[in-house]
Structures are given as structure tokens and as C-alpha cells.
Design a protein around this motif. Structure first.
Motif, PDB file in Angstrom:
ATOM      1  N   GLU A   8      -1.108 -18.788   1.932  1.00 31.81           N
ATOM      2  CA  GLU A   8      -1.546 -17.531   1.357  1.00 31.81           C
ATOM      3  C   GLU A   8      -2.570 -17.820   0.281  1.00 31.81           C
ATOM      4  O   GLU A   8      -2.612 -18.906  -0.274  1.00 31.81           O
ATOM      5  N   LYS A  12      -5.190 -12.362  -3.115  1.00 31.70           N
ATOM      6  CA  LYS A  12      -5.748 -11.737  -1.905  1.00 31.70           C
ATOM      7  C   LYS A  12      -4.601 -11.344  -0.983  1.00 31.70           C
ATOM      8  O   LYS A  12      -3.562 -12.009  -0.960  1.00 31.70           O
ATOM      9  N   ASN A  13      -4.850 -10.297  -0.212  1.00 34.65           N
ATOM     10  CA  ASN A  13      -3.893  -9.931   0.825  1.00 34.65           C
ATOM     11  C   ASN A  13      -4.502 -10.209   2.186  1.00 34.65           C
ATOM     12  O   ASN A  13      -5.659  -9.869   2.430  1.00 34.65           O
ATOM     13  N   THR A  15      -4.913  -9.156   5.746  1.00 32.33           N
ATOM     14  CA  THR A  15      -4.672  -7.903   6.476  1.00 32.33           C
ATOM     15  C   THR A  15      -4.571  -8.142   7.972  1.00 32.33           C
ATOM     16  O   THR A  15      -3.795  -7.509   8.651  1.00 32.33           O
ATOM     17  N   THR A  16      -5.390  -9.058   8.493  1.00 29.86           N
ATOM     18  CA  THR A  16      -5.387  -9.290   9.935  1.00 29.86           C
ATOM     19  C   THR A  16      -5.413 -10.789  10.194  1.00 29.86           C
ATOM     20  O   THR A  16      -6.123 -11.529   9.516  1.00 29.86           O
ATOM     21  N   ILE A 103      -9.174 -11.099   4.874  1.00 26.96           N
ATOM     22  CA  ILE A 103      -8.461 -10.860   3.613  1.00 26.96           C
ATOM     23  C   ILE A 103      -9.120  -9.733   2.841  1.00 26.96           C
ATOM     24  O   ILE A 103     -10.281  -9.385   3.076  1.00 26.96           O
ATOM     25  N   GLU A 104      -8.351  -9.132   1.950  1.00 23.22           N
ATOM     26  CA  GLU A 104      -8.957  -8.196   1.005  1.00 23.22           C
ATOM     27  C   GLU A 104      -8.308  -8.395  -0.353  1.00 23.22           C
ATOM     28  O   GLU A 104      -7.228  -8.989  -0.444  1.00 23.22           O
TER      29      GLU A 104
ATOM     30  N   LYS B 153       7.389  -2.052   9.611  1.00 19.26           N
ATOM     31  CA  LYS B 153       6.264  -2.941   9.882  1.00 19.26           C
ATOM     32  C   LYS B 153       6.543  -3.865  11.064  1.00 19.26           C
ATOM     33  O   LYS B 153       7.655  -4.271  11.306  1.00 19.26           O
TER      34      LYS B 153
ATOM     35  N   MET C   1       0.724  -6.426   8.685  1.00 17.12           N
ATOM     36  CA  MET C   1      -0.286  -7.411   9.095  1.00 17.12           C
ATOM     37  C   MET C   1      -0.507  -7.329  10.605  1.00 17.12           C
ATOM     38  O   MET C   1       0.440  -7.301  11.369  1.00 17.12           O
ATOM     39  N   LYS C   2      -1.755  -7.259  10.989  1.00 21.77           N
ATOM     40  CA  LYS C   2      -2.083  -7.133  12.416  1.00 21.77           C
ATOM     41  C   LYS C   2      -2.409  -8.503  12.998  1.00 21.77           C
ATOM     42  O   LYS C   2      -2.876  -9.388  12.312  1.00 21.77           O
TER      43      LYS C   2
END
Lengths: 107, 158, 270
Positions: A8, A12-13, A15-16, A103-104, B153, C1-2
Motif C-alpha cells: 500500500e 493514497k488509496n 481504487t482499481t 491510486i488517488e 463491498k 476496490m475494482k
């Protein structure tokens, strides 16, 4: 392109997740440097020609890794791993792989 | 004269047959990668998203040994004199890795996720003359077979 | 999360240049380097060889001389015996060679003659069929004496060593490369020898003229060779091979000798 060897990224997160990407290269120095390295081997110490070779190979593999990740729309690669093997004598083979992600910024 | 004739026939055999086989292999790799694209694969330790009831977790592996042809060996020998990228070996390791990962994925069809993928390369049959015979790639990972989570989720494959 | 896997369109882990193009470029580069090395070292040989006097040469190669007892090292199958020629000593003094030389006859169908380092000259018995007259044989002897005088036998040994070293150094432990480079190098060497042969022919004519007062019979051997080649069914193969052979094509050789004779103004003889 943000590249880390952690799973990780702080602040930042992810997302995909876009799957595994890799970059690899096989490079060699010219025969003259191989011979010089052979002589250097007699007295020991750093083989600068080969240090340079590994550096070049790693840079190139990294470029290729980024290129692959850019193509599939990633903006970061997490958990990258380097691996090296001797595929041919006197040649350096570098392989880098990781997980491409989008990431975002974390709120 | 005889030496040259043997050499030329070996090198053209290596070039034409090797090129044909490589093309066919790449075609097969590309179609299979496309077919298996939905299988969630990462090299991170934790599974993606939340999982439902986990039925089975197992270690899965896939390996491939790919060899160079005569033309590639001579071309690489020449390239080593001048330095730079051994382009003919790059396709070799590329093919071997993608093939190994594909075999790993094919060995656990029905898995929900494949995590913590690791790839090892080694060159076997490296004879006395230091000439590479082939490259072996081992890919290993953990496959998770799980039910879909009840609600909330979930890791979705699109 | 995708999870949203995609495959890259373009494989950046491999080079997309055509392999044959790269191969041709590398081969050309190698050929240039090899030619330059061979040329430079060949010049060095040419520079060193004239400094080796016949006396020094005989001293250095003493252990390699053919003795009656130790004649088998040169050839397993053919017997070697001393050859006695009544005109040889006179030809030798015409060539201004002061060191003693020894003639040897080798039983072999090949029409050939070789000057060895140390002062041995081998005549393969196939020669005698093609040069039956005294004058014909005298030209062959004079030609070998000319090689000795010009130190060509040392030159060719020196160049041979250079060629082996250069190919060995470049091809390293790759047998495939060596098998490609060696014939190419031999072809280059053959081209070089052709100029030496021509120079040896010129001196041979001078030696003949000194001994007989004319150069009659100089081309006898080559004319007989030519007749045989014409009658031989494999004449076509001979033609193909001439690039790799060290002696100029037979007819060209005869013409060349005739031209040299006219230039030097020697009598054609009976």
C-alpha cells in the motif's frame, strides 16, 4: 508513475487493480570489457563494467515496466520485485514485476 | 566448404523454423491471456476486497522451459562481442514467463483470486561451453477459492 | 476496490527490430574489425619477416628439419626420400642463396612443391608427370628457391598464425562463429598468396635465365596441368574452387609468366 515495493502507499488509496505488469531485459557488455573484467578478477575488487551493466539493465527494465503500466492506464505500480538470473554467460538478465494500480489521494 | 554448408543450413533452419514456432507461440500466448484476463491476479499478500466463505486455499505453480534456436544463439554470440541488448534472448525469457504464468492460471481454473504471485528464472543445461541451452521459469502463487460475499463491498472483475 | 485487468497493446519487453537486419549489421561490423586486425597484423608480419636472415632461420628451425630417420612427422601415409638433382646447386647459386638447402621427394599423386622453414624443399612426385623435361622441373625448383629467397614460407606461416589468433580471439568459445570466420579468412589469405606467387614466378624466370641463358620450358608444367584440366570431367568444379586456391588460375598463370618474360627480355629458348 509511482513505484513502490510496499503493498500500500501511505496517503493514497488504491481504487482499481489492473493486474500484473512486468519489465525485462537481457544485456551484455562488449567483449573488451569482458576481458578487462577477467583480468580484474585476478586481484578482486569492484568490477565497474558489470556494475554499470546491471545498472543499465535495471534502468531499461524499469522503463519497460513503466511503459507496460502506462499502456493499461495505471498511475502506480505497487509491490514490485526484482529478480536477476544468468541466462547467458557474461550477460545480465533483469526482471521486474509488480501489480499495476490506479491510486488517488486519501481524503 | 563443407563446414560453411553445414553452418548455413543449420542457421537457416534455426531462423525459419524458430521464427515460425515463435510466432505460433506468441499467438497462443495472446489468445490464452485474453481468455484468462478475468482471473484476479496480483502479487500482493492480501486478497483484493472482501471475500465470502473461503472453501479452499492452495499453492499453485506453473513452469515452462523454452530453448533458443541456432540462429538466436549465433546472433546473441555476435551481440555479446559488441555489447547491448541481446534481443534474441529477450523474446525467449518473455515467452517463458508468460507461458509459466498462463500455466499457473490454467492449473487453478475456478479460483476466485490468485495472490502473492512470485516468479523465478533459472537457466538449465548451461553446458561446458557456456552456451545457453534453455531458460526455465517457475511461477508460484496462492489460489483462493471463495464464495461471493453476502453483501457490501466485493472485488469485481469487469 | 475494482479489478479491471487489461493487456498492453504493445509488448515493450522485446525489441521489434527485424532480427535479420540486426544480424547483418553485426556481421558486417565483425567483418570490418577482423579485416582491419588481419591487415594490421599481416603488415607486422611482413615487416618482421625480412629481418630474419636465412642463417637465423636455419638455426631456429633446426629441430624441425627433416632427417632420414624422422621423415614421418610431415606425413603419415607418404614416404619421404632425399631427392638428388644435378642442376639444383647451380640454380641455388643463381638465386644467391648461401645457406645449404635439401631436396626431398614425397610419394604423392599431387603435383605440388613446398618450401619449409629451415631449408627443406619438398617435391611431390606428381610433379614429375607434369614436368618431364629438365627445364620444366628447373622452373619448379627455381620457383621454390624464389619463395625461399623472398621469405614467403615464413610469411605464410606468420600470416597463418595471425589468422588463427584473430579468428580464435573473436569467435572465443563459439564453434559456430569459428566455422563461419575461418573460411572467410582463408579466402583473404589466398588472395594475398596470389601476389606472392606472381613475384616468385618473376624471380624464377631470372634464375632460369642465369642458369640456361634462356627460359625455355618455364610454362611446361602449367601447360600440362591445363591439358589435364580440360580433359578432366570435373573441370567445372576446379573453376569454382579457384577463388580459394592460392595459385592463380592456370591459363592466367601461363599468360602472366609469358608477360613477365617479355618484360624481362629473356630468350624464349628452344
Amino acid at each position: 508513475m509511482l513505484i513502490t515495493n510496499t503493498e500500500e502507499i501511505p496517503g493514497k488509496n488504491i481504487t482499481t487493480c489492473l493486474g500484473i505488469v512486468s519489465g525485462s531485459t537481457v544485456r551484455a557488455k562488449h567483449a573488451g570489457k569482458d576481458i578487462m573484467a577477467g583480468f580484474k578478477n585476478l586481484v578482486g575488487g569492484e568490477l565497474t563494467a558489470y556494475t554499470e551493466l546491471l545498472g543499465e539493465a535495471r534502468d531499461q527494465a524499469m522503463e519497460r515496466l513503466k511503459d507496460q503500466a502506462t499502456q493499461i492506464g495505471a498511475n502506480a505500480i505497487v509491490n514490485i520485485r526484482f529478480s536477476t538470473s544468468s541466462v547467458a554467460a557474461g550477460a545480465s538478465e533483469i526482471y521486474i514485476y509488480g501489480t499495476a494500480v490506479i491510486i488517488e489521494d486519501a481524503q | 566448404m563443407f563446414d560453411i554448408a553445414v553452418f548455413l543450413s543449420l542457421i537457416s533452419l534455426g531462423y525459419f523454423v524458430g521464427r515460425y514456432l515463435e510466432k505460433r507461440h506468441y499467438h497462443s500466448i495472446n489468445t490464452r491471456e485474453q481468455a484468462l484476463i478475468k482471473v484476479i491476479t496480483t502479487n500482493t499478500k492480501r486478497p483484493l476486497g472482501t471475500l465470502g466463505k473461503v472453501n479452499k486455499v492452495e499453492l499453485v505453480t506453473g513452469n515452462a522451459v523454452i530453448s533458443v534456436d541456432y540462429f538466436k544463439r549465433v546472433a546473441a554470440g555476435l551481440r555479446k562481442l559488441f555489447g547491448g541488448n541481446l534481443t534474441t534472448y529477450e523474446t525467449l525469457v518473455d515467452r517463458a514467463r508468460r507461458e509459466a504464468i498462463l500455466r499457473l492460471k490454467e492449473s487453478c481454473q475456478g479460483a476466485t483470486q490468485i495472490i502473492n504471485l512470485r516468479i523465478e528464472t533459472s537457466s538449465i543445461s548451461q553446458g561446458k561451453s557456456n552456451q545457453i541451452g534453455s531458460v526455465e521459469v517457475l511461477a508460484y502463487a496462492t489460489a483462493i477459492y471463495a464464495d461471493a460475499p453476502q453483501a457490501g463491498k466485493q472485488a469485481t472483475a469487469e | 476496490m475494482k479489478y479491471q485487468a487489461r493487456l498492453p497493446e504493445h509488448n515493450s519487453n522485446i525489441s521489434h527490430e527485424h532480427p535479420l537486419k540486426e544480424f547483418a549489421l553485426l556481421l558486417a561490423g565483425l567483418a570490418i574489425i577482423m579485416a582491419a586486425l588481419y591487415w594490421a597484423l599481416g603488415l607486422a608480419v611482413d615487416y618482421v619477416v625480412p629481418m630474419i636472415s636465412p642463417e637465423k632461420e636455419q638455426h631456429w628451425f633446426k629441430t624441425m628439419r627433416i632427417d632420414k630417420g624422422a621423415s614421418h612427422w610431415i606425413s603419415q601415409d607418404n614416404t619421404i626420400s632425399p631427392y638428388d638433382s644435378p642442376i639444383f646447386e647451380s640454380l641455388r647459386s643463381c638465386a644467391n642463396i648461401e645457406v645449404p638447402l635439401t631436396l626431398w621427394q614425397v610419394d604423392s599423386d599431387q603435383p605440388n612443391a613446398v618450401a619449409l622453414p629451415g631449408g627443406d624443399i619438398l617435391l611431390f612426385s606428381g610433379l614429375f608427370d607434369h614436368a618431364p623435361s629438365e627445364n620444366g622441373l628447373a622452373f619448379i625448383l627455381a620457383h621454390e628457391l624464389a619463395h625461399f629467397k623472398h621469405r614467403d614460407h615464413l610469411r605464410s606461416i606468420g600470416r597463418g598464425i595471425v589468422l588463427m589468433t584473430v579468428t580464435g580471439f573473436i569467435s572465443g568459445d563459439s564453434a559456430a562463429l569459428a566455422s563461419l570466420l575461418t573460411p572467410a579468412g582463408l579466402a583473404t589469405q589466398a588472395q594475398y598468396s596470389q601476389t606472392l606467387e606472381s613475384a616468385a614466378d618473376a624471380l624464377a624466370l631470372e634464375i632460369l635465365n642465369c642458369h640456361y641463358g634462356h627460359v625455355g620450358g618455364a610454362t611446361e608444367f602449367f601447360e600440362n596441368m591445363l591439358k589435364e584440366q580440360d580433359s578432366s570431367a570435373i573441370a567445372g568444379i576446379e573453376q569454382l574452387n579457384h577463388y580459394f586456391s592460392s595459385h592463380p588460375e592456370t591459363q592466367a598463370r601461363i599468360d602472366n609468366i609469358e608477360q613477365l618474360r617479355q618484360q624481362l627480355g629473356f630468350d624464349k629458348g628452344p
